[in-house]
Motif scaffolding. Sequence first.
Motif, short mmCIF file in Angstrom:
data_model
loop_
_atom_site.label_atom_id
_atom_site.label_comp_id
_atom_site.label_asym_id
_atom_site.label_seq_id
_atom_site.Cartn_x
_atom_site.Cartn_y
_atom_site.Cartn_z
N GLU A 64 -28.13 -21.18 -3.99
CA GLU A 64 -28.50 -22.17 -2.98
C GLU A 64 -28.25 -21.64 -1.57
O GLU A 64 -29.08 -21.84 -0.66
CB GLU A 64 -27.71 -23.46 -3.21
CG GLU A 64 -28.10 -24.61 -2.30
CD GLU A 64 -29.49 -25.14 -2.55
OE1 GLU A 64 -29.94 -26.01 -1.77
OE2 GLU A 64 -30.15 -24.68 -3.51
N VAL A 65 -27.13 -20.95 -1.37
CA VAL A 65 -26.85 -20.37 -0.05
C VAL A 65 -27.93 -19.35 0.32
O VAL A 65 -28.46 -19.35 1.44
CB VAL A 65 -25.46 -19.72 -0.03
CG1 VAL A 65 -25.27 -18.89 1.23
CG2 VAL A 65 -24.38 -20.79 -0.11
N ALA A 66 -28.27 -18.48 -0.62
CA ALA A 66 -29.28 -17.46 -0.35
C ALA A 66 -30.64 -18.09 -0.08
O ALA A 66 -31.38 -17.66 0.83
CB ALA A 66 -29.38 -16.49 -1.52
N ARG A 67 -31.00 -19.11 -0.84
CA ARG A 67 -32.30 -19.76 -0.66
C ARG A 67 -32.41 -20.40 0.72
O ARG A 67 -33.42 -20.23 1.43
CB ARG A 67 -32.51 -20.82 -1.75
CG ARG A 67 -33.88 -21.48 -1.71
CD ARG A 67 -33.94 -22.66 -2.65
NE ARG A 67 -33.06 -23.75 -2.20
CZ ARG A 67 -33.38 -24.63 -1.26
NH1 ARG A 67 -34.55 -24.53 -0.64
NH2 ARG A 67 -32.53 -25.59 -0.92
N ILE A 68 -31.37 -21.12 1.13
CA ILE A 68 -31.41 -21.77 2.45
C ILE A 68 -31.40 -20.73 3.56
O ILE A 68 -32.08 -20.89 4.59
CB ILE A 68 -30.22 -22.74 2.58
CG1 ILE A 68 -30.36 -23.89 1.57
CG2 ILE A 68 -30.14 -23.31 3.99
CD1 ILE A 68 -29.19 -24.83 1.55
N TYR A 69 -30.66 -19.65 3.37
CA TYR A 69 -30.61 -18.60 4.40
C TYR A 69 -31.98 -17.96 4.58
O TYR A 69 -32.42 -17.72 5.71
CB TYR A 69 -29.57 -17.56 4.02
CG TYR A 69 -29.47 -16.42 5.01
CD1 TYR A 69 -28.76 -16.57 6.19
CD2 TYR A 69 -30.10 -15.20 4.76
CE1 TYR A 69 -28.68 -15.53 7.11
CE2 TYR A 69 -30.02 -14.17 5.67
CZ TYR A 69 -29.31 -14.33 6.84
OH TYR A 69 -29.24 -13.30 7.75
N ILE A 70 -32.64 -17.66 3.46
CA ILE A 70 -33.99 -17.08 3.56
C ILE A 70 -34.92 -18.03 4.31
O ILE A 70 -35.70 -17.62 5.18
CB ILE A 70 -34.54 -16.77 2.16
CG1 ILE A 70 -33.72 -15.65 1.49
CG2 ILE A 70 -36.01 -16.37 2.24
CD1 ILE A 70 -33.77 -14.33 2.20
N GLY A 71 -34.84 -19.32 3.98
CA GLY A 71 -35.66 -20.29 4.68
C GLY A 71 -35.35 -20.36 6.16
O GLY A 71 -36.26 -20.50 6.99
N LEU A 72 -34.07 -20.25 6.50
CA LEU A 72 -33.68 -20.29 7.91
C LEU A 72 -34.27 -19.10 8.67
O LEU A 72 -34.87 -19.27 9.75
CB LEU A 72 -32.15 -20.27 8.03
CG LEU A 72 -31.59 -20.07 9.44
CD1 LEU A 72 -31.96 -21.24 10.34
CD2 LEU A 72 -30.08 -19.88 9.39
N ARG A 73 -34.10 -17.90 8.12
CA ARG A 73 -34.62 -16.71 8.80
C ARG A 73 -36.14 -16.77 8.92
O ARG A 73 -36.72 -16.35 9.94
CB ARG A 73 -34.18 -15.45 8.04
CG ARG A 73 -32.71 -15.13 8.17
CD ARG A 73 -32.30 -15.01 9.61
NE ARG A 73 -30.93 -14.53 9.78
CZ ARG A 73 -30.13 -14.95 10.72
NH1 ARG A 73 -30.54 -15.87 11.59
NH2 ARG A 73 -28.91 -14.46 10.85
N ALA A 74 -36.81 -17.28 7.90
CA ALA A 74 -38.26 -17.41 7.98
C ALA A 74 -38.65 -18.40 9.08
O ALA A 74 -39.59 -18.15 9.86
CB ALA A 74 -38.81 -17.86 6.63
N ARG A 75 -37.94 -19.52 9.17
CA ARG A 75 -38.23 -20.50 10.22
C ARG A 75 -37.97 -19.93 11.61
O ARG A 75 -38.74 -20.19 12.55
CB ARG A 75 -37.36 -21.74 10.01
CG ARG A 75 -37.71 -22.56 8.79
CD ARG A 75 -38.96 -23.37 9.03
NE ARG A 75 -39.32 -24.20 7.89
CZ ARG A 75 -40.36 -24.99 7.84
NH1 ARG A 75 -41.17 -25.07 8.90
NH2 ARG A 75 -40.65 -25.71 6.77
N GLN A 76 -36.90 -19.16 11.74
CA GLN A 76 -36.62 -18.55 13.04
C GLN A 76 -37.70 -17.54 13.41
O GLN A 76 -38.07 -17.42 14.59
CB GLN A 76 -35.25 -17.89 13.01
CG GLN A 76 -34.10 -18.88 12.95
CD GLN A 76 -32.75 -18.21 12.78
OE1 GLN A 76 -32.65 -17.13 12.18
NE2 GLN A 76 -31.71 -18.84 13.28
N GLU A 77 -38.19 -16.79 12.43
CA GLU A 77 -39.26 -15.83 12.70
C GLU A 77 -40.56 -16.55 13.05
O GLU A 77 -41.33 -16.10 13.92
CB GLU A 77 -39.46 -14.94 11.46
CG GLU A 77 -40.35 -13.75 11.70
CD GLU A 77 -40.43 -12.84 10.48
OE1 GLU A 77 -41.17 -11.83 10.55
OE2 GLU A 77 -39.77 -13.14 9.46
N MET A 78 -40.79 -17.67 12.39
CA MET A 78 -41.99 -18.44 12.68
C MET A 78 -41.95 -19.07 14.07
O MET A 78 -43.00 -19.33 14.68
CB MET A 78 -42.18 -19.53 11.62
CG MET A 78 -42.50 -18.99 10.24
SD MET A 78 -42.38 -20.27 8.95
CE MET A 78 -43.71 -21.37 9.44
#
Length: 483
Positions: free
Chosen positions: A187-201
């Motif tokens: 869950e931590v890894a999944r949310i982190y990946i989503g965060l970095r993708a949102r920041q890149e977007m």
Amino acid sequence: MTYFNTHARPLRMALLSVSMLAVTACTTVGPDYGGAPEMAPVSVERGTFLRAPDEASRQAPASDWWTQFDDPVLTQLVEDALSNAPSIDAAFARVTQARAGLQTARTAALPSVGSSVSTPYINVPADLVDSDSNRDRYSAESLSVGFDASWELDLFGGNRRRLEAGAARLGASEASLADAQVSLSAEVARIYIGLRARQEMASVLQQQLGMDRQLLVLARQRHEQGTATLHPVEQYRSAEAQTLADIARNEVEIAVAMDQLAVLSGFEPGALNDRLADQGAAPLPPAEIAIGSPADLLRKRPDIRQAERNLAAANADIGVNVADRFPKVSFLGLLGLGGGSIGEALDPANLIGLALPRISWSVFDGGRTEARIEASRGAFAEAEANYRGTVLAALGDAENALTRFGGARVALARTLDTRESAQRVATLDTMRAQAGTIAHSQAIASDREVAGTELASITAKAELAEAYIAVNKAMGFGWSYIE
């Protein structure tokens, strides 16, 4: 052992009988019903997963699979979560409780030894002591010291079944802890990946907003000059509004993801904002993955292990309940000194010793024993069904995760191809606009198409990383039991 001495023999014998009843305790024993095997049999004939990638290694990856993203921030977040999360602390507490229960089961087979010092005073009607007595009341006072011990024989294996059940429940609690670690790390890894993708977007959306506004300005100019209708103006105004809405939603998701990561790591919301503020690209999984075989999954996935240990405990419980059909055998020992004064209580001549074997057997209990046995057999059948269901669900999770991972890889490749094509078109349109063969707005529109494909590629990369996380979770990786 409980020891005493009084002046009246009838009273002494009465107190002796009461003492024996108070200290004699028979532990129910049962037959050696047998325990569940270390791993209950489930047939898995194939050696590999149906939808595993062609290059997948049969060697299972390390438990800390998140390090393969090569992202120090992610690694630190997972380590913090596994160390500080309340859910992990609660799972550790359940392990502690199970260990205490196992220790209680171990002590049940040991003799119990106690000591006592008493100074009873008795004042009863004289007729209860001596019917020929002329006194109305009889009184006596004494002092006693001594030891008592009791022991129940485990002739039919009931205590061993209790011990077996306690060990199985300890194993189940440890597997529950491991399962909590697996779920939390994923869950931590999944949310982190989503965060970095949102920041890149976020930066791409800002670029897209700038292009929308340029197109809107050019459309207004053409409309004011009478060379275009109002339709393009409204079209680009709508695109600008949609991009602004996308930016607002993206900012909300970024803030929520930061708070979620802080809470999962055992901190207050907002505590990790500085650490997570760096807007780096979302990390990608390794080019090749190691997944092992279905047999490895059955041995390592914690929820399967937990279901198997629950099955073993339910099986042992049957033997515990069957114990009530059989006699209970116990031994009581008494050794002490007693008298009417301290001197008499310390006189070796007043030594009292007693060894009492006891057999008790409930011949008729109205069917309660059989009802408990039947209930325990029903619980075993339920645990067996749950175990088989857990195994099938785990195999299904693994196959589904591998299917999604393979699909995510294909989707990413196609998305990257689309982005490259859009970039080539945008480059050509820029050259044509500079040469004056097409309008400048057409070149900007091509650049906007590139921004759209860039957003799609960021999403596809995040989906691939999340699919890789799902594979590791489905395989049960990401746990290490710590004493």
